[in-house]
Design a protein around this motif. Structure first.
Motif, PDB file in Angstrom:
ATOM      1  N   SER A   5       0.865  -1.177   0.000  1.00  0.00           N
ATOM      2  CA  SER A   5       0.000   0.000   0.000  1.00  0.00           C
ATOM      3  C   SER A   5       0.901   1.226   0.000  1.00  0.00           C
ATOM      4  CB  SER A   5      -0.902  -0.008   1.242  1.00  0.00           C
ATOM      5  OG  SER A   5      -1.557   1.240   1.399  1.00  0.00           O
ATOM      6  N   TRP A   6       0.608   2.195  -0.891  1.00  0.00           N
ATOM      7  CA  TRP A   6       1.493   3.357  -0.988  1.00  0.00           C
ATOM      8  C   TRP A   6       0.718   4.581  -1.450  1.00  0.00           C
ATOM      9  CZ3 TRP A   6       6.367   3.779  -4.656  1.00  0.00           C
ATOM     10  CH2 TRP A   6       7.177   4.839  -4.213  1.00  0.00           C
ATOM     11  N   ASN A   7       0.759   5.637  -0.650  1.00  0.00           N
ATOM     12  CA  ASN A   7       0.266   6.942  -1.083  1.00  0.00           C
ATOM     13  C   ASN A   7       1.383   7.603  -1.878  1.00  0.00           C
ATOM     14  OD1 ASN A   7      -0.368   9.711  -1.310  1.00  0.00           O
ATOM     15  ND2 ASN A   7      -1.633   9.647   0.518  1.00  0.00           N
ATOM     16  N   VAL A   8       1.208   7.648  -3.205  1.00  0.00           N
ATOM     17  CA  VAL A   8       2.283   8.115  -4.091  1.00  0.00           C
ATOM     18  C   VAL A   8       2.242   9.611  -4.348  1.00  0.00           C
ATOM     19  CG1 VAL A   8       2.476   5.888  -5.243  1.00  0.00           C
ATOM     20  CG2 VAL A   8       0.906   7.620  -6.160  1.00  0.00           C
ATOM     21  N   LYS A   9       1.193  10.290  -3.836  1.00  0.00           N
ATOM     22  CA  LYS A   9       1.048  11.734  -4.042  1.00  0.00           C
ATOM     23  C   LYS A   9       1.017  12.086  -5.524  1.00  0.00           C
ATOM     24  CE  LYS A   9       0.714  13.818  -0.027  1.00  0.00           C
ATOM     25  NZ  LYS A   9      -0.393  14.729   0.292  1.00  0.00           N
ATOM     26  N   GLY A  10       0.265  11.314  -6.285  1.00  0.00           N
ATOM     27  CA  GLY A  10       0.065  11.618  -7.694  1.00  0.00           C
ATOM     28  C   GLY A  10       0.931  10.795  -8.625  1.00  0.00           C
ATOM     29  N   LEU A  11       0.320  10.370  -9.744  1.00  0.00           N
ATOM     30  CA  LEU A  11       1.048   9.664 -10.799  1.00  0.00           C
ATOM     31  C   LEU A  11       1.159  10.541 -12.047  1.00  0.00           C
ATOM     32  CD1 LEU A  11      -0.372   6.029 -10.557  1.00  0.00           C
ATOM     33  CD2 LEU A  11       1.939   6.788  -9.989  1.00  0.00           C
ATOM     34  N   ASN A  12       1.147  11.866 -11.840  1.00  0.00           N
ATOM     35  CA  ASN A  12       1.210  12.789 -12.974  1.00  0.00           C
ATOM     36  C   ASN A  12       2.627  12.960 -13.509  1.00  0.00           C
ATOM     37  OD1 ASN A  12       1.882  13.914 -10.563  1.00  0.00           O
ATOM     38  ND2 ASN A  12       0.740  15.812 -10.831  1.00  0.00           N
ATOM     39  N   ASP A  13       3.614  12.552 -12.754  1.00  0.00           N
ATOM     40  CA  ASP A  13       5.013  12.642 -13.171  1.00  0.00           C
ATOM     41  C   ASP A  13       5.463  11.266 -13.657  1.00  0.00           C
ATOM     42  OD1 ASP A  13       7.750  12.827 -13.409  1.00  0.00           O
ATOM     43  OD2 ASP A  13       8.018  14.035 -11.601  1.00  0.00           O
ATOM     44  N   PRO A  14       5.949  11.161 -14.910  1.00  0.00           N
ATOM     45  CA  PRO A  14       6.394   9.848 -15.422  1.00  0.00           C
ATOM     46  C   PRO A  14       7.426   9.163 -14.535  1.00  0.00           C
ATOM     47  CG  PRO A  14       6.303  11.458 -17.201  1.00  0.00           C
ATOM     48  CD  PRO A  14       6.064  12.220 -15.925  1.00  0.00           C
ATOM     49  N   SER A  15       8.243   9.961 -13.831  1.00  0.00           N
ATOM     50  CA  SER A  15       9.254   9.360 -12.961  1.00  0.00           C
ATOM     51  C   SER A  15       8.607   8.616 -11.794  1.00  0.00           C
ATOM     52  CB  SER A  15      10.208  10.434 -12.422  1.00  0.00           C
ATOM     53  OG  SER A  15       9.532  11.344 -11.573  1.00  0.00           O
ATOM     54  N   LYS A  16       7.405   9.030 -11.394  1.00  0.00           N
ATOM     55  CA  LYS A  16       6.703   8.336 -10.316  1.00  0.00           C
ATOM     56  C   LYS A  16       6.204   6.972 -10.782  1.00  0.00           C
ATOM     57  CE  LYS A  16       5.333  12.092  -7.284  1.00  0.00           C
ATOM     58  NZ  LYS A  16       4.250  12.625  -6.425  1.00  0.00           N
ATOM     59  N   SER A  25       8.655  -4.604  -9.025  1.00  0.00           N
ATOM     60  CA  SER A  25       9.600  -5.611  -9.495  1.00  0.00           C
ATOM     61  C   SER A  25      10.581  -6.026  -8.399  1.00  0.00           C
ATOM     62  CB  SER A  25      10.365  -5.069 -10.705  1.00  0.00           C
ATOM     63  OG  SER A  25      11.360  -5.963 -11.125  1.00  0.00           O
ATOM     64  N   ARG A  26      11.129  -5.052  -7.700  1.00  0.00           N
ATOM     65  CA  ARG A  26      12.167  -5.325  -6.697  1.00  0.00           C
ATOM     66  C   ARG A  26      11.652  -6.222  -5.581  1.00  0.00           C
ATOM     67  NH1 ARG A  26      13.193  -0.163  -4.776  1.00  0.00           N
ATOM     68  NH2 ARG A  26      14.309   0.203  -6.727  1.00  0.00           N
ATOM     69  N   HIS A  27      10.386  -6.028  -5.195  1.00  0.00           N
ATOM     70  CA  HIS A  27       9.838  -6.769  -4.057  1.00  0.00           C
ATOM     71  C   HIS A  27       8.873  -7.882  -4.474  1.00  0.00           C
ATOM     72  CE1 HIS A  27      11.650  -3.989  -1.185  1.00  0.00           C
ATOM     73  NE2 HIS A  27      11.260  -3.016  -1.979  1.00  0.00           N
ATOM     74  N   ASN A  28       8.771  -8.114  -5.780  1.00  0.00           N
ATOM     75  CA  ASN A  28       7.939  -9.204  -6.287  1.00  0.00           C
ATOM     76  C   ASN A  28       6.511  -9.104  -5.760  1.00  0.00           C
ATOM     77  OD1 ASN A  28       7.525 -11.499  -7.855  1.00  0.00           O
ATOM     78  ND2 ASN A  28       8.014 -12.891  -6.175  1.00  0.00           N
ATOM     79  N   ILE A  29       5.945  -7.922  -5.866  1.00  0.00           N
ATOM     80  CA  ILE A  29       4.622  -7.630  -5.308  1.00  0.00           C
ATOM     81  C   ILE A  29       3.526  -8.221  -6.190  1.00  0.00           C
ATOM     82  CG2 ILE A  29       3.002  -5.730  -4.841  1.00  0.00           C
ATOM     83  CD1 ILE A  29       5.535  -4.087  -4.023  1.00  0.00           C
ATOM     84  N   SER A  30       2.535  -8.827  -5.547  1.00  0.00           N
ATOM     85  CA  SER A  30       1.391  -9.414  -6.261  1.00  0.00           C
ATOM     86  C   SER A  30       0.162  -8.514  -6.245  1.00  0.00           C
ATOM     87  CB  SER A  30       1.021 -10.766  -5.648  1.00  0.00           C
ATOM     88  OG  SER A  30       2.080 -11.689  -5.770  1.00  0.00           O
ATOM     89  N   VAL A  31       0.038  -7.696  -5.185  1.00  0.00           N
ATOM     90  CA  VAL A  31      -1.121  -6.818  -5.032  1.00  0.00           C
ATOM     91  C   VAL A  31      -0.633  -5.469  -4.527  1.00  0.00           C
ATOM     92  CG1 VAL A  31      -3.354  -6.474  -3.894  1.00  0.00           C
ATOM     93  CG2 VAL A  31      -2.573  -8.794  -4.420  1.00  0.00           C
ATOM     94  N   ILE A  32      -1.149  -4.376  -5.131  1.00  0.00           N
ATOM     95  CA  ILE A  32      -0.781  -3.049  -4.658  1.00  0.00           C
ATOM     96  C   ILE A  32      -2.018  -2.163  -4.585  1.00  0.00           C
ATOM     97  CG2 ILE A  32      -0.184  -2.220  -6.993  1.00  0.00           C
ATOM     98  CD1 ILE A  32       1.958  -0.430  -5.561  1.00  0.00           C
ATOM     99  N   ALA A  33      -2.123  -1.413  -3.497  1.00  0.00           N
ATOM    100  CA  ALA A  33      -3.118  -0.353  -3.373  1.00  0.00           C
ATOM    101  C   ALA A  33      -2.367   0.968  -3.558  1.00  0.00           C
ATOM    102  CB  ALA A  33      -3.800  -0.402  -2.016  1.00  0.00           C
ATOM    103  N   ILE A  34      -2.609   1.624  -4.695  1.00  0.00           N
ATOM    104  CA  ILE A  34      -1.986   2.921  -4.964  1.00  0.00           C
ATOM    105  C   ILE A  34      -2.963   4.005  -4.511  1.00  0.00           C
ATOM    106  CG2 ILE A  34      -0.985   4.443  -6.694  1.00  0.00           C
ATOM    107  CD1 ILE A  34      -0.335   2.072  -8.395  1.00  0.00           C
ATOM    108  N   ILE A  35      -2.500   4.821  -3.584  1.00  0.00           N
ATOM    109  CA  ILE A  35      -3.348   5.832  -2.969  1.00  0.00           C
ATOM    110  C   ILE A  35      -3.012   7.217  -3.534  1.00  0.00           C
ATOM    111  CG2 ILE A  35      -4.126   6.787  -0.762  1.00  0.00           C
ATOM    112  CD1 ILE A  35      -4.576   3.763  -1.050  1.00  0.00           C
ATOM    113  N   GLU A  36      -4.049   8.029  -3.704  1.00  0.00           N
ATOM    114  CA  GLU A  36      -3.918   9.411  -4.169  1.00  0.00           C
ATOM    115  C   GLU A  36      -3.195   9.486  -5.525  1.00  0.00           C
ATOM    116  OE1 GLU A  36      -2.895  13.897  -2.513  1.00  0.00           O
ATOM    117  OE2 GLU A  36      -2.329  12.168  -1.296  1.00  0.00           O
ATOM    118  N   THR A  37      -3.815   8.901  -6.535  1.00  0.00           N
ATOM    119  CA  THR A  37      -3.207   8.891  -7.868  1.00  0.00           C
ATOM    120  C   THR A  37      -3.290  10.257  -8.552  1.00  0.00           C
ATOM    121  OG1 THR A  37      -5.257   8.248  -8.992  1.00  0.00           O
ATOM    122  CG2 THR A  37      -3.843   6.479  -8.150  1.00  0.00           C
TER     123      THR A  37
END
Length: 300
Positions: A5-16, A25-37
């Protein structure tokens, strides 16, 4: 099964987007809750395509035009069946393809005022009353829970924590063990100007806690966001082989039975009432298992 689960504070920046993909990829995550896209619904598909065809998505645009919560899952590993959406939650059944893991999962993003968060607390309590399987809740609650959950800034007031505390008690949930950054959010200020708080959390019901007894939430470094990602490795293989506790009737008549139970129940525990009961029961179980082992050893 690794859940994030991660509040990313927006996905408007390609670097995000790139950074989120690296975390997956690094943590081999199967499920993610992206908060505040912060992405409009018309742009959501274009962003999601960047994660690849392995990912499926649920979003709450029907309840919030800003799409405050996205849940993504790798469909070749897990299934997510949506049950309910609100402007502050997405809730559904989560299971793996092997049939070893089946839980209810709720992703949370609390609104920014005490008054506006009250429907969230009611929602969690109502969900707790109808669940029939282990329940995991993760996300940004936008609320502190204890007086020590904020450093610098305004002192924590009782009014800020009261509704949250009452929700936890009524829903019968407890916070999961954690490691890493104590404070999940900061304003990234320097020195005395840095305000930090613990507003991102993970909770489980009693059924969850009894199955995933050793699971720990890892609070990673925040990176591109001002929030830390929460990483939860459910470690199915480890827990699948554990033995359930069994109470043998003879123990009730054992001369040390009452003493063992009393000693376990008198174990000092700090936390909510439900957390105290849970930890005391674990202490009693530990004492009874030791009594059973000792009794069998003496009998041989």
């Amino acid at each position: 099964m690794i859940i994030c689960s991660w509040n990313v504070k927006g996905l408007n920046d390609p670097s995000k987007v790139v950074e989120v993909k690296k975390i997956l990829s690094r943590h081999n995550i199967s499920v993610i809750a992206i908060i505040e896209t912060r992405r409009k619904e018309g742009n959501a598909q274009r962003i999601q395509n960047k994660f690849g065809s392995a990912w499926l998505w649920e979003m709450n645009y029907t309840c919030s035009p800003k799409g405050r919560i996205w849940i993504g899952w790798k469909h070749n590993r897990v299934n997510f069946q949506l049950i309910r959406k609100t402007d502050q939650t997405i809730h559904g059944d989560l299971s793996d393809k092997d049939g070893l893991f089946s839980v209810c999962f709720t992703a949370v993003y609390g609104l920014h005022t005490i008054e506006h968060r009250r429907p969230l607390w009611n929602e969690l309590v109502n969900l707790s009353a109808v669940l029939t399987k282990p329940w995991l809740i993760m996300g940004d609650f936008n609320s502190v829970l204890f007086s020590g959950d904020r450093v610098n800034g305004n002192p924590v007031q009782i009014a800020e924590t009261k509704d949250f505390e009452e929700c936890i008690q009524a829903a019968g949930i407890t916070e999961l063990k954690s490691c890493g950054n104590m404070f999940s959010w900061s304003n990234k200020g320097q020195g005395d100007q840095r305000i930090s708080s613990r507003i991102d959390r993970a909770f489980g019901c009693c059924d969850w806690q009894s199955i995933f007894t050793e699971v720990c939430v890892d609070y990673l470094n925040p990176g591109i966001s001002d929030h830390s990602p929460l990483l939860l490795d459910c470690n199915i293989a480890h827990h699948q082989g554990s033995r359930p506790f069994k109470f043998f009737n003879y123990m009730a008549s054992h001369e040390r039975f009452r003493q063992v139970v009393q000693e376990g129940w008198d174990t000092p525990v700090v936390g909510t009432a439900m957390f105290q009961v849970w930890q005391k029961l674990k202490a009693v179980k530990k004492g009874l298992k030791h009594l059973h082992h000792k009794h069998l050893h003496q009998s041989c």
